[in-house]
Design a protein around this motif. Structure first.
Motif, PDB file in Angstrom:
ATOM      1  N   HIS A 116       3.988 -12.300   2.338  1.00 18.82           N
ATOM      2  CA  HIS A 116       3.650 -11.046   1.674  1.00 18.82           C
ATOM      3  C   HIS A 116       4.107 -11.117   0.213  1.00 18.82           C
ATOM      4  O   HIS A 116       5.002 -11.889  -0.121  1.00 18.82           O
ATOM      5  CB  HIS A 116       4.330  -9.856   2.362  1.00 18.82           C
ATOM      6  CG  HIS A 116       4.002  -9.713   3.811  1.00 18.82           C
ATOM      7  ND1 HIS A 116       4.791 -10.250   4.810  1.00 18.82           N
ATOM      8  CD2 HIS A 116       2.965  -9.092   4.435  1.00 18.82           C
ATOM      9  CE1 HIS A 116       4.269  -9.966   5.990  1.00 18.82           C
ATOM     10  NE2 HIS A 116       3.153  -9.268   5.789  1.00 18.82           N
ATOM     11  N   LEU A 117       3.503 -10.290  -0.614  1.00 18.35           N
ATOM     12  CA  LEU A 117       3.944 -10.196  -1.996  1.00 18.35           C
ATOM     13  C   LEU A 117       5.319  -9.540  -2.042  1.00 18.35           C
ATOM     14  O   LEU A 117       5.542  -8.503  -1.413  1.00 18.35           O
ATOM     15  CB  LEU A 117       2.950  -9.374  -2.820  1.00 18.35           C
ATOM     16  CG  LEU A 117       1.521  -9.929  -2.918  1.00 18.35           C
ATOM     17  CD1 LEU A 117       0.672  -9.030  -3.815  1.00 18.35           C
ATOM     18  CD2 LEU A 117       1.525 -11.349  -3.451  1.00 18.35           C
TER      19      LEU A 117
ATOM     20  N   VAL B  84      -0.310   0.290  -8.269  1.00 19.36           N
ATOM     21  CA  VAL B  84       0.047   1.072  -7.081  1.00 19.36           C
ATOM     22  C   VAL B  84       0.437   0.137  -5.942  1.00 19.36           C
ATOM     23  O   VAL B  84      -0.388  -0.641  -5.453  1.00 19.36           O
ATOM     24  CB  VAL B  84      -1.109   1.989  -6.645  1.00 19.36           C
ATOM     25  CG1 VAL B  84      -0.688   2.817  -5.421  1.00 19.36           C
ATOM     26  CG2 VAL B  84      -1.533   2.901  -7.789  1.00 19.36           C
ATOM     27  N   ASN B  85       1.695   0.201  -5.528  1.00 18.35           N
ATOM     28  CA  ASN B  85       2.162  -0.534  -4.350  1.00 18.35           C
ATOM     29  C   ASN B  85       1.629   0.173  -3.099  1.00 18.35           C
ATOM     30  O   ASN B  85       2.018   1.308  -2.814  1.00 18.35           O
ATOM     31  CB  ASN B  85       3.689  -0.554  -4.310  1.00 18.35           C
ATOM     32  CG  ASN B  85       4.291  -1.444  -5.376  1.00 18.35           C
ATOM     33  OD1 ASN B  85       4.731  -2.548  -5.106  1.00 18.35           O
ATOM     34  ND2 ASN B  85       4.301  -0.954  -6.607  1.00 18.35           N
ATOM     35  N   ASP B  86       0.748  -0.475  -2.401  1.00 18.59           N
ATOM     36  CA  ASP B  86       0.069   0.142  -1.260  1.00 18.59           C
ATOM     37  C   ASP B  86       0.674  -0.401   0.031  1.00 18.59           C
ATOM     38  O   ASP B  86       0.386  -1.519   0.446  1.00 18.59           O
ATOM     39  CB  ASP B  86      -1.424  -0.186  -1.336  1.00 18.59           C
ATOM     40  CG  ASP B  86      -2.241   0.561  -0.285  1.00 18.59           C
ATOM     41  OD1 ASP B  86      -1.647   1.274   0.541  1.00 18.59           O
ATOM     42  OD2 ASP B  86      -3.479   0.420  -0.289  1.00 18.59           O
ATOM     43  N   ASN B  87       1.543   0.400   0.644  1.00 21.23           N
ATOM     44  CA  ASN B  87       2.113  -0.010   1.935  1.00 21.23           C
ATOM     45  C   ASN B  87       1.879   1.021   3.030  1.00 21.23           C
ATOM     46  O   ASN B  87       2.457   0.937   4.108  1.00 21.23           O
ATOM     47  CB  ASN B  87       3.611  -0.318   1.799  1.00 21.23           C
ATOM     48  CG  ASN B  87       4.418   0.881   1.322  1.00 21.23           C
ATOM     49  OD1 ASN B  87       3.871   1.958   1.101  1.00 21.23           O
ATOM     50  ND2 ASN B  87       5.717   0.696   1.153  1.00 21.23           N
ATOM     51  N   ARG B  88       1.079   2.023   2.720  1.00 21.00           N
ATOM     52  CA  ARG B  88       0.652   3.016   3.703  1.00 21.00           C
ATOM     53  C   ARG B  88       1.804   3.759   4.362  1.00 21.00           C
ATOM     54  O   ARG B  88       1.753   4.092   5.550  1.00 21.00           O
ATOM     55  CB  ARG B  88      -0.203   2.355   4.800  1.00 21.00           C
ATOM     56  CG  ARG B  88      -1.467   1.745   4.292  1.00 21.00           C
ATOM     57  CD  ARG B  88      -2.478   2.801   3.895  1.00 21.00           C
ATOM     58  NE  ARG B  88      -3.204   2.440   2.677  1.00 21.00           N
ATOM     59  CZ  ARG B  88      -4.191   3.160   2.151  1.00 21.00           C
ATOM     60  NH1 ARG B  88      -4.560   4.278   2.725  1.00 21.00           N
ATOM     61  NH2 ARG B  88      -4.775   2.787   1.040  1.00 21.00           N
TER      62      ARG B  88
ATOM     63  N   PRO C 293      -0.993  -4.830  -2.439  1.00 20.31           N
ATOM     64  CA  PRO C 293      -0.516  -4.612  -1.072  1.00 20.31           C
ATOM     65  C   PRO C 293       0.945  -5.029  -0.928  1.00 20.31           C
ATOM     66  O   PRO C 293       1.358  -6.089  -1.401  1.00 20.31           O
ATOM     67  CB  PRO C 293      -1.424  -5.516  -0.232  1.00 20.31           C
ATOM     68  CG  PRO C 293      -1.846  -6.602  -1.173  1.00 20.31           C
ATOM     69  CD  PRO C 293      -1.927  -5.976  -2.533  1.00 20.31           C
ATOM     70  N   VAL C 294       1.729  -4.168  -0.289  1.00 16.89           N
ATOM     71  CA  VAL C 294       3.137  -4.444  -0.035  1.00 16.89           C
ATOM     72  C   VAL C 294       3.405  -4.198   1.446  1.00 16.89           C
ATOM     73  O   VAL C 294       2.912  -3.221   2.030  1.00 16.89           O
ATOM     74  CB  VAL C 294       4.051  -3.545  -0.906  1.00 16.89           C
ATOM     75  CG1 VAL C 294       5.522  -3.749  -0.543  1.00 16.89           C
ATOM     76  CG2 VAL C 294       3.831  -3.842  -2.380  1.00 16.89           C
ATOM     77  N   ASN C 295       4.183  -5.051   2.046  1.00  9.94           N
ATOM     78  CA  ASN C 295       4.529  -4.922   3.463  1.00  9.94           C
ATOM     79  C   ASN C 295       5.383  -3.674   3.671  1.00  9.94           C
ATOM     80  O   ASN C 295       6.398  -3.484   2.996  1.00  9.94           O
ATOM     81  CB  ASN C 295       5.301  -6.170   3.912  1.00  9.94           C
ATOM     82  CG  ASN C 295       5.598  -6.173   5.398  1.00  9.94           C
ATOM     83  OD1 ASN C 295       5.180  -5.280   6.137  1.00  9.94           O
ATOM     84  ND2 ASN C 295       6.333  -7.183   5.836  1.00  9.94           N
TER      85      ASN C 295
END
Length: 576
Positions: A369-370, A470-474, A541-543
């Motif tokens: 992951h990033l 935007v860090n997208d980790n939901r 995308p971020v974990n």
């Protein structure tokens, strides 16, 4: 001349060129009165998509330029929507002037349409709030509002102008040359005895440290602080907002300390024997346990413009009240008279030892992951040295606290005192309006971004070319992290579904959008966004299992810092 035109002319006399706001019934006369000014380019009105964002934009403008930002709203829900932005500016000492329209005087107290107690709602969250009672008061209170907002400890001021006063006519206008108000800004007191005490304490210290905060930024005291550090040969740590004072590549700067700050910075603060807090209050976010800090038995010296801060948290041993730039210069003079400071090589060696020890925890390797540290390094390597970075609030803010290297003063802005989600994007827009010569980037999380993301429409309509990463980790990552680590993994109420698609969301407003899946993608997207010079969103995308480290257990002490992921069986010690 109508009262509304008098209001506009008074604002222009204060140098106002940009107004962030939303019109409504009760501030509409002011809008009608600046019709010609907007059309001829003398004024720029920026139509935000929510009043909270209007204050954040004015706040970002103020932090980037050093002069008050201006916003406006109508009565009722317009005013109440301002409140979150006002308290954000109040907590972070940012000068904002909010002009609100009030119901007609004859309608007050009758539950009239959109009537709100503007003063009652705004007074606790602003530096000052005033309701205009007479049309003749408008020029004076515009001048007073800017004076109050920008002098002493900066802060937001609310000026409420009833609609019927805006519609009144006035023949003879007197524009005051000076403010006339009972308010007196905090003064700078050059107390030679206290300066000598502080100088002696520093000259005799074996492990001195400087702690810098927001007040040092507003005083433009960067050069004086660096000169003091070099004279003493001591490290500098900062509060989270104090990151905007000292360049990250300055050799004596260790980093931001505190709850989610750099572990080495917190340990340097703990192990010091004399601490000089410059424009920084002893907040519970910086010093998570006052007892722990008092137990170190260090000498506390505080340089602070606001004397009430001397009684909050930790009582300083030596209090120096006033402007940080002035008093640090005076302290340097006092030390020069007493003699030069011997260089404490053992202390510098210990500081370097702490830096080296904690560096092993700060850059975990890629795991498929990033990683946030490398995302921020990629951004840093891709942006100009003087780029301005704002943040929202959440895990991404904590990653920025630790990993983002701002290299120029006044180039890092975040909601630190209030921790207001949604601050990042509108603050970046305001900063860009104030400093169009700078690249301005909002480093955000999906949860925080969605709070005010609709203001992308404003950025597109008004051609405000900010970049949002935007860090997208939901998930609401910081809340989820606490639930995961300290609440027996009872994760509830924090995870999002698949909506929205961040890229399509940005494109729906007409912004450029990039879906970055690798570090190279991020670098290329930044390059293209700067070249295109239009509002842009980069989804990264971020974990959701990623942690914001270092951290502390709830209510924990700085010495209890957690520097590695405990879920993976890591036993990295919090202290060296």
């Amino acid at each position: 001349m109508k009262g509304s035109r008098l209001l506009v002319e008074s604002l222009k006399r204060e140098g106002v060129k940009n107004i962030f706001g939303i019109p409504g019934l009760y501030n509409m006369p002011m809008y009608d009165s600046f019709f010609e000014d907007v059309n001829n380019g003398e004024l720029r009105h920026i139509l935000m998509r929510h009043e909270q964002a209007a204050v954040h934009a004015a706040d970002g403008f103020a932090r980037a330029t050093g002069i008050p930002g201006v916003c406006t709203a109508t009565s009722g829900p317009g005013v109440t929507n301002l409140i979150t932005g006002l308290i954000t500016a109040y907590q972070d000492s940012s000068p904002v002037v909010a002009i609100t329209g009030g119901v007609n005087r004859s309608s007050m107290g009758k539950l009239s349409f959109q009537e709100s107690d503007t003063l009652g709602a705004s007074f606790p969250v602003s530096k000052y709030a005033v309701e205009i009672k007479d049309i003749n008061e408008i020029p004076l209170w515009v001048k007073n509002s800017f004076y109050i907002a920008s002098t002493g400890r900066p802060g937001p001021v609310v000026m409420d102008v009833p609609r019927d006063i805006q519609l009144e006519d006035i023949d003879n206008v007197n524009y005051p040359e000076e403010p006339r108000v009972h308010y007196r800004p905090f003064r700078t007191v050059v107390n030679k005895d206290k300066l000598r005490q502080a100088a002696n304490a520093l000259l005799n210290a074996e492990r001195p440290v400087l702690l810098v905060g927001t007040g040092a930024m507003w005083a433009n005291a960067t050069n004086e602080i660096m000169r003091l550090a070099e004279f003493i040969g001591c490290p500098i740590v900062s509060t989270l907002p104090g990151k905007s004072v000292i360049p990250a590549d300055y050799p004596l700067y260790v980093g931001a300390m505190g709850y989610y700050g750099r572990a080495e910075a917190s340990m340097v603060a703990l192990e010091s024997d004399v601490m000089v807090a410059i424009g920084a209050r002893f907040s519970d976010r910086t010093f998570t346990s006052y007892d722990e800090m008092k137990d170190t038995r260090k000498t506390f010296i505080s340089i602070n413009l606001d004397p009430t801060d001397f009684n909050k948290g930790i009582k300083p041993d030596i209090e120096l009240q006033g402007n940080a730039k002035v008093l640090v210069s005076e302290l340097l003079n006092a030390m020069a008279l007493l003699g030069s400071k011997h260089q404490n090589h053992e202390w510098n060696k210990r500081v370097n030892e702490l830096k080296e020890y904690y560096s092993q925890f700060s850059h975990p390797p890629d795991d498929g992951h990033l990683r946030p540290w490398r995302i921020l390094k990629t951004l840093r390597d891709s942006l100009p040295r003087d780029a301005i970075l704002t943040t929202g609030v959440g895990q991404h803010q904590m990653w920025a606290e630790v990993y983002w290297e701002n290299l120029e003063p006044r180039s890092f802005f975040s909601s630190t005192g209030m921790g207001t989600m949604g601050f990042g994007l509108p603050a970046a827009m305001g900063a860009k309006v104030g400093r169009p010569d700078k690249v301005v980037l909002d480093y955000d999380g999906d949860g925080s971004f969605m709070m005010t993301g609709n203001n992308l429409a404003t950025a597109v309509d008004e051609n405000i070319p900010v970049i949002a990463v935007v860090n997208d980790n939901r998930t609401l990552g910081l809340v989820r992290q606490v639930q995961d680590m300290f609440q027996n993994k009872r994760i509830v109420g924090v995870d999002y579904g698949n909506s929205p698609n961040i890229v399509k969301y940005a494109e729906s407003f007409g912004a450029d959008a990039y879906d970055a899946k690798t570090y190279d993608d991020i670098a290329e997207a930044i390059k293209r966004a700067m070249h295109e010079n239009v509002p842009s969103v980069i989804r990264v995308p971020v974990n959701k299992e990623e942690l914001a480290l270092p951290t502390l257990p709830p209510g924990g002490k700085l010495s209890e810092v957690i520097v590695s992921d405990p879920r993976k069986g890591n036993k990295g010690n919090g202290q060296l």
